[in-house]
Design an enzyme around this catalytic site. Sequence first.
Site, PDB file in Angstrom:
ATOM      1  N   GLU A  94       1.345  -4.372 -27.507  1.00 30.96           N
ATOM      2  CA  GLU A  94       2.280  -3.407 -26.943  1.00 30.96           C
ATOM      3  C   GLU A  94       2.885  -2.484 -27.999  1.00 30.96           C
ATOM      4  O   GLU A  94       3.475  -1.477 -27.657  1.00 30.96           O
ATOM      5  CB  GLU A  94       3.367  -4.118 -26.134  1.00 30.96           C
ATOM      6  CG  GLU A  94       4.145  -5.145 -26.928  1.00 30.96           C
ATOM      7  CD  GLU A  94       5.174  -5.911 -26.100  1.00 30.96           C
ATOM      8  OE1 GLU A  94       5.116  -5.882 -24.865  1.00 30.96           O
ATOM      9  OE2 GLU A  94       6.039  -6.552 -26.715  1.00 30.96           O
ATOM     10  N   LYS A 118      20.304 -19.465 -40.776  1.00 32.35           N
ATOM     11  CA  LYS A 118      21.706 -19.564 -41.201  1.00 32.35           C
ATOM     12  C   LYS A 118      21.854 -20.494 -42.419  1.00 32.35           C
ATOM     13  O   LYS A 118      22.561 -21.521 -42.358  1.00 32.35           O
ATOM     14  CB  LYS A 118      22.590 -20.083 -40.051  1.00 32.35           C
ATOM     15  CG  LYS A 118      22.706 -19.099 -38.893  1.00 32.35           C
ATOM     16  CD  LYS A 118      23.975 -18.270 -38.947  1.00 32.35           C
ATOM     17  CE  LYS A 118      23.944 -17.218 -37.854  1.00 32.35           C
ATOM     18  NZ  LYS A 118      24.799 -16.080 -38.109  1.00 32.35           N
ATOM     19  N   GLY A 143       8.187  -6.905 -36.654  1.00 32.30           N
ATOM     20  CA  GLY A 143       9.133  -7.621 -37.507  1.00 32.30           C
ATOM     21  C   GLY A 143       8.467  -8.257 -38.695  1.00 32.30           C
ATOM     22  O   GLY A 143       7.278  -8.045 -38.962  1.00 32.30           O
ATOM     23  N   ILE A 189      12.974 -17.883 -31.069  1.00 30.14           N
ATOM     24  CA  ILE A 189      14.289 -18.135 -31.673  1.00 30.14           C
ATOM     25  C   ILE A 189      14.368 -19.608 -32.042  1.00 30.14           C
ATOM     26  O   ILE A 189      14.808 -19.985 -33.121  1.00 30.14           O
ATOM     27  CB  ILE A 189      15.425 -17.776 -30.689  1.00 30.14           C
ATOM     28  CG1 ILE A 189      15.520 -16.261 -30.526  1.00 30.14           C
ATOM     29  CG2 ILE A 189      16.752 -18.366 -31.148  1.00 30.14           C
ATOM     30  CD1 ILE A 189      16.555 -15.824 -29.500  1.00 30.14           C
ATOM     31  N   GLY A 205       3.732  -9.019 -32.327  1.00 28.81           N
ATOM     32  CA  GLY A 205       4.990  -8.316 -32.146  1.00 28.81           C
ATOM     33  C   GLY A 205       5.379  -7.452 -33.339  1.00 28.81           C
ATOM     34  O   GLY A 205       4.542  -7.067 -34.159  1.00 28.81           O
TER      35      GLY A 205
END
Lengths: 520, 520
Positions: free
Chosen positions: A312, A426, A289, A382, A287
């Site tokens: 892709e 976080k 990132g 995630i 992907g």
Amino acid sequence: MGKEPLTKDRKEKTQPYYHLGAVTETERVLNKRLLDKITDPKTAAKLIENGMTVATSGFTPSGYPKEIPLALASRIKNDCEFSINLFTGASVGKELDSSLTKKNSISRRFPYQTNKEIRDKINQRRIHYEDIHLSQFTQEVRYGYFGNIDVAIIEAVKITPEGYIIPTTSVGATPTFCHLADNIIVEINTTKPLFLEGIHDIYLPNDPPDREPIPIMTPKDKIGTPYIKIDPNKIKAIVFSDKQDENIPFAPANQVSQDIAYHLISFLKKEVLQGRLPENLLPIQSGVGEVANAILKGLLDSPFKNLTLYSEVIQDSVLDLLDHRTIDFASSTSLTLSKEGFNKLYNNINKYKDQIVLRSQEISNHPEIIRRLGSIAINTAIEADIFGNVNSTNIMGTQMVNGIGGSGDFARNSSLSIFTTPSIAKDGHISTIVPMVSHVDHTEHDVKVIVTEQGLADLRGLSPIEKAESIIENCAHPSFKPQLRKYLTNGTKQVGHTPHILENALDWHINFLKSGSMKD
Amino acid sequence: MGKEPLTKDRKEKTQPYYHLGAVTETERVLNKRLLDKITDPKTAAKLIENGMTVATSGFTPSGYPKEIPLALASRIKNDCEFSINLFTGASVGKELDSSLTKKNSISRRFPYQTNKEIRDKINQRRIHYEDIHLSQFTQEVRYGYFGNIDVAIIEAVKITPEGYIIPTTSVGATPTFCHLADNIIVEINTTKPLFLEGIHDIYLPNDPPDREPIPIMTPKDKIGTPYIKIDPNKIKAIVFSDKQDENIPFAPANQVSQDIAYHLISFLKKEVLQGRLPENLLPIQSGVGEVANAILKGLLDSPFKNLTLYSEVIQDSVLDLLDHRTIDFASSTSLTLSKEGFNKLYNNINKYKDQIVLRSQEISNHPEIIRRLGSIAINTAIEADIFGNVNSTNIMGTQMVNGIGGSGDFARNSSLSIFTTPSIAKDGHISTIVPMVSHVDHTEHDVKVIVTEQGLADLRGLSPIEKAESIIENCAHPSFKPQLRKYLTNGTKQVGHTPHILENALDWHINFLKSGSMKD
């Protein structure tokens, strides 16, 4: 709905402002009959009427139209006076998604986005968004599942003498949109060089019952045409644009990403040693990132050679890998490069044209090809749960981030499906390894390997309880391991193949929503 | 581990009891060198040693070995003294799964089962069970993901002069097991007629990077051989059996199933009318059981003609459909017929041999073929949630029933993936339409249509909130609709694309576990 040719009222003898001069026009619009369709964005945008379904080029913001959507948005004065269904290949830039969202002018949006404004409206449920596998989307459009396409807006490098379209830096769903749309508006982007012609391989499969094998046996096989064949009579307007694509900022690899890459590459080396993968692996999908960049960077420093990419997206690091022959060839549907990346590509276009092909997303993500090639699919999660299910779309089970994109296309048909995620988020308040994911995009059946900066869990051949032990011990952050072990221990006091305690399965997410932390 | 030929000590000049006489033997074992391998089950079973991985024929209990596993089980005296890993095509009969489970002799069991004894042990986590897509299982065995196969036990109709194997009433994973196993034991079943030869089409794909397109363009295309090609030297023992397969009791259609069938067939008719499906539809996949039977029965009474089946099982009703030319051709990996069904098949074998082909499960369930054919996949759900996710394996998120089987292979690559379920279970105490499924096998991305006896929800092109409204209003049982509407209304008070309330998402299951009812 008015479908009369847009330019019929244009009577001027002198060229209006939007003409770029004979040289540019005749080298970009080679079909002479179509020269008459050249117009300004505002006029062209009039083809788009309230209630229409509009489909555009663009994939992972590359090669999407800009002038027409901006002109359309500026035409809309009041909220709710106007809305369209908007279909794209995948994510597009702010000129399209943001400008129309700000006017509340998108009613339905398929199949993928990465835009803040539109995401907010999706989460407010003011835009109907269906999150669809990218390879399936185009065939479902053709099957008529989503109704008629009134207008397609396609960014192009040029129009050939036959009136066919040469796309720009992505192919996406464009061939299907052009095939189906009643009318086509072409937005010729003069910042995208003419020499991009030849980098595309356009193949539109038949639909069942007349479908045939797709004859791709290796990532470098070309099976189609360098242009999108269309009926030139469908082109109702042509505009020129010199706007650049929204650039994705380059994400430098941090230590966490580098650690993930290290574990993953070590695993691949071991697979080769054990004879389960060839020395040059199998075609890789990866992907965009930070983590993806780190993995590709890691491959550059690895002993791997002569790899191939069947993916892709192509991002900057792929160019480096091609330069070093770590990768021999890259197949993709989109060039998602930084400004520097594009400069490098353009300055060495002849070399890269032998090493890169852009296909439609239906082919780049096609189950048939992915299964045949035995792809190694590397996607980001995630969150993952201890039994191997992966959430890649909805934070806390409710808030859409981007969408599933092509991750399902690859994960479920690959020979080895790998998911990566940093173990915490976080500032350590969120564990990405949880008892039960709050939304499932990839089931336990489709997840073979999970990698965090802590380590790697190889789930092949394991029962749920063994998967849980492996994921907790190898992937979870130390600060959450005791809590995860406790959940599992409590579960195993009961009978059950997948020993969940339903009362507590989502407690971690509930706690986070209440207190800002998943910690007990 | 002893790998010496099993029969080397057999010195008798006179034929021992397990020989069936020259006629049977020479018409069933045509390779003369292999006649010497004929032995009794007890002796043959000695090839199987503690700790081995054993792989057997058999799919949805059809064509699995019986004599060898029974002999093996009777050899095991004490709990825990002996255990094997057991791989099969899919579910097998009690002679295999039950007999070995009762002796606690199965350590690991892939990829599917439908047997009470083994299911109990799986839920007690005394057997490690990984629930694997049936089409993927065989390639993953070849990739070496699950280690070496020591012995394959294969039920056969006969052995050809070349020493090749003609399977019986299923193909399943047998070609791959035969290809990989160190040793093969053949169990020739004399109740399975010799004229089954010719009904099989055996094709073993290459592995990446040398894989080629699988040249199936219609369900009736034959691409392989009628036998499984093996190295005859791997056959270490041959036994004869006259034991019949465990029969699946025929499930007559009740009113609920008939109503589901009615809604589904009405929908298919509408799709044809609207031009989204050809008049003879696209190849259908349908499972086993009450609802599947009702759907196939419903097709018989419908105006549909010249349909085809590309599926993993053929049950009794398919023979009726073939007789009436509602279906022209059926491709499958298994004949899952009742006793009467087999009688009918055998009495009309020449006719049916033109209408039926049995392939390996890798091909019957292959993503490439399912995507190419545009299959209509019809599978059953245990429960579905209002956002379109389906649980088809784990009751209350924890208790394994059978496994995912081929449902994922079909659902995720079909052109139209449909899930059916009665809207309630357990005398109305369970709603099969819930706020959040307790386990996800098929994600919202892969579920296009949900059907209950109440009606049908067509989810194509809908956002989560629209899906929820459609599923509640069309599919839920009236006694649960108010509760579902309340959950959704509460959810929509918050921002969120998928408006779950995590605190309450699994309450229905928790309530059922506590009070025996999902009702408020």
